[in-house]
Enzyme design. Structure first.
Site, PDB file in Angstrom:
ATOM      1  N   HIS A  63      30.490  57.878   2.457  1.00 38.72           N
ATOM      2  CA  HIS A  63      30.904  59.210   1.983  1.00 38.72           C
ATOM      3  C   HIS A  63      29.713  59.886   1.312  1.00 38.72           C
ATOM      4  O   HIS A  63      29.427  61.040   1.588  1.00 38.72           O
ATOM      5  CB  HIS A  63      32.089  59.110   1.024  1.00 38.72           C
ATOM      6  N   GLU A 117      26.664  66.965   1.434  1.00 34.41           N
ATOM      7  CA  GLU A 117      26.319  65.825   0.570  1.00 34.41           C
ATOM      8  C   GLU A 117      24.881  65.955   0.069  1.00 34.41           C
ATOM      9  O   GLU A 117      24.597  65.703  -1.100  1.00 34.41           O
ATOM     10  CB  GLU A 117      26.530  64.495   1.321  1.00 34.41           C
ATOM     11  N   HIS A 121      24.618  66.563  -3.877  1.00 38.02           N
ATOM     12  CA  HIS A 121      24.196  65.355  -4.602  1.00 38.02           C
ATOM     13  C   HIS A 121      22.710  65.035  -4.397  1.00 38.02           C
ATOM     14  O   HIS A 121      22.007  64.724  -5.342  1.00 38.02           O
ATOM     15  CB  HIS A 121      25.031  64.150  -4.134  1.00 38.02           C
TER      16      HIS A 121
HETATM   17  P1  AMP Z   1      32.006  65.451  -2.628  1.00 36.55           P
HETATM   18  O1  AMP Z   1      31.960  66.973  -2.635  1.00 36.55           O
HETATM   19  O2  AMP Z   1      30.707  64.814  -2.308  1.00 36.55           O
HETATM   20  O3  AMP Z   1      32.637  64.905  -3.876  1.00 36.55           O
HETATM   21  O4  AMP Z   1      32.956  65.077  -1.415  1.00 36.55           O
HETATM   22  C1  AMP Z   1      34.248  65.557  -1.401  1.00 36.55           C
HETATM   23  C2  AMP Z   1      34.452  66.410  -0.192  1.00 36.55           C
HETATM   24  O5  AMP Z   1      34.159  65.655   0.966  1.00 36.55           O
HETATM   25  C3  AMP Z   1      35.870  66.888  -0.069  1.00 36.55           C
HETATM   26  O6  AMP Z   1      35.849  68.208   0.377  1.00 36.55           O
HETATM   27  C4  AMP Z   1      36.441  65.963   0.980  1.00 36.55           C
HETATM   28  O7  AMP Z   1      37.499  66.548   1.680  1.00 36.55           O
HETATM   29  C5  AMP Z   1      35.244  65.780   1.871  1.00 36.55           C
HETATM   30  N1  AMP Z   1      35.301  64.530   2.649  1.00 36.55           N
HETATM   31  C6  AMP Z   1      35.548  63.300   2.220  1.00 36.55           C
HETATM   32  N2  AMP Z   1      35.484  62.405   3.208  1.00 36.55           N
HETATM   33  C7  AMP Z   1      35.204  63.112   4.327  1.00 36.55           C
HETATM   34  C8  AMP Z   1      35.011  62.779   5.689  1.00 36.55           C
HETATM   35  N3  AMP Z   1      35.081  61.516   6.139  1.00 36.55           N
HETATM   36  N4  AMP Z   1      34.739  63.779   6.535  1.00 36.55           N
HETATM   37  C9  AMP Z   1      34.626  65.042   6.116  1.00 36.55           C
HETATM   38  N5  AMP Z   1      34.798  65.433   4.854  1.00 36.55           N
HETATM   39  C10 AMP Z   1      35.078  64.482   3.965  1.00 36.55           C
END
Ligand code: AMP
Length: 229
Positions: A63, A117, A121
């Site tokens: 992730h 990502e 991050h």
């Molecule tokens: P983050 O912003 O890094 O905390 O990641 C959270 C975001 O990533 C949210 O919008 C989730 O819906 C999305 N997310 C999590 N897993 C996946 C995935 N396998 N594919 C696409 N989006 C994802």
């Protein structure tokens, strides 16, 4: 007099610039490497969409690789001027598709997810990573962690069955050598299920280490579903 004040301003600028540089470089102490079970991402009310490249393997995918501080805080979106450029990671695309699968709807090629990502991050660790190294490091670190192998070796199988948190953590620790933090989501019926396994990585982004601190979040409870994918 004029010369002296402009020298003073210059010195002040240097001091402020250095301080800002240090802050940007040292806003975290380690990384979380967050791995995701695709079966649990999909097994929700919201469901999921397979990427354009087809159904991903039934394995833990990445992730993210998230900088974090020992006090529990974390930096985000550190360089709003940065835009993800997919052409810089073209050599990584097949590995990204295999091990960092996008599952959000509508079905897409994953570039936005990886870019998100990196921008959210990865830009906060620009002292150790550029866009390419960031994604490559996450892939390399994940390659050192056979989470599914660790779980199945201990009889924790993705078969829709239920397991205790202790079973899951013991199996992962035994198989990988590291104590994981386990995060759950809810299936359509509201059952807790295994969504994410967190590991920690040193501030250089190179070695997996024991976590100095774990995220504060809602627990998984002690009856955790491991859905098929
Ligand atoms: P983050 O912003 O890094 O905390 O990641 C959270 C975001 O990533 C949210 O919008 C989730 O819906 C999305 N997310 C999590 N897993 C996946 C995935 N396998 N594919 C696409 N989006 C994802």
């Amino acid at each position: 007099m004029v010369v002296r004040s402009s020298r003073l301003s210059l010195a002040l600028l240097v001091v402020l610039g250095t301080a800002a540089g240090l802050c940007a470089a040292q806003d975290y102490d380690f990384f979380y490497l967050v791995l995701q079970w695709p079966g649990s991402y999909c097994d929700t009310k919201q469901s999921c969409c397979y990427p354009k490249s087809g159904k991903p393997a039934a394995d833990f995918g990445i992730h993210g690789l998230w900088p974090n501080s020992n006090d529990g805080t974390y930096p985000l979106n550190c360089d709003p001027g940065t835009e993800f450029d997919p052409s810089r990671v073209s050599d990584l695309l097949s590995s990204l598709r295999a091990h960092w699968p996008v599952l959000a709807c509508p079905s897409n090629d994953g570039v936005r997810y990886w870019g998100h990502e990196w921008e959210k991050h990865g830009t906060c660790a620009a002292d150790v990573f550029d866009e390419h190294n960031y994604l490559q490091a996450a892939l390399r670190l994940r390659g050192q962690l056979d989470v599914l192998g660790a779980l199945t070796a201990a009889g924790v199988n993705p078969d829709g069955g239920y397991y205790t948190l202790g079973q899951i953590k013991d199996a992962v620790r035994q198989g990988t050598g590291f104590e994981p933090y386990v995060e759950c989501n809810r299936d359509e019926s509201g059952n807790s299920q295994l969504l994410h396994v967190y590991f920690c990585v040193d501030a250089a982004g190179s070695s997996i280490m024991e976590c100095p601190v774990v995220p504060s979040g809602r627990g998984c409870g002690n009856r955790i579903e491991f859905p098929a994918f």
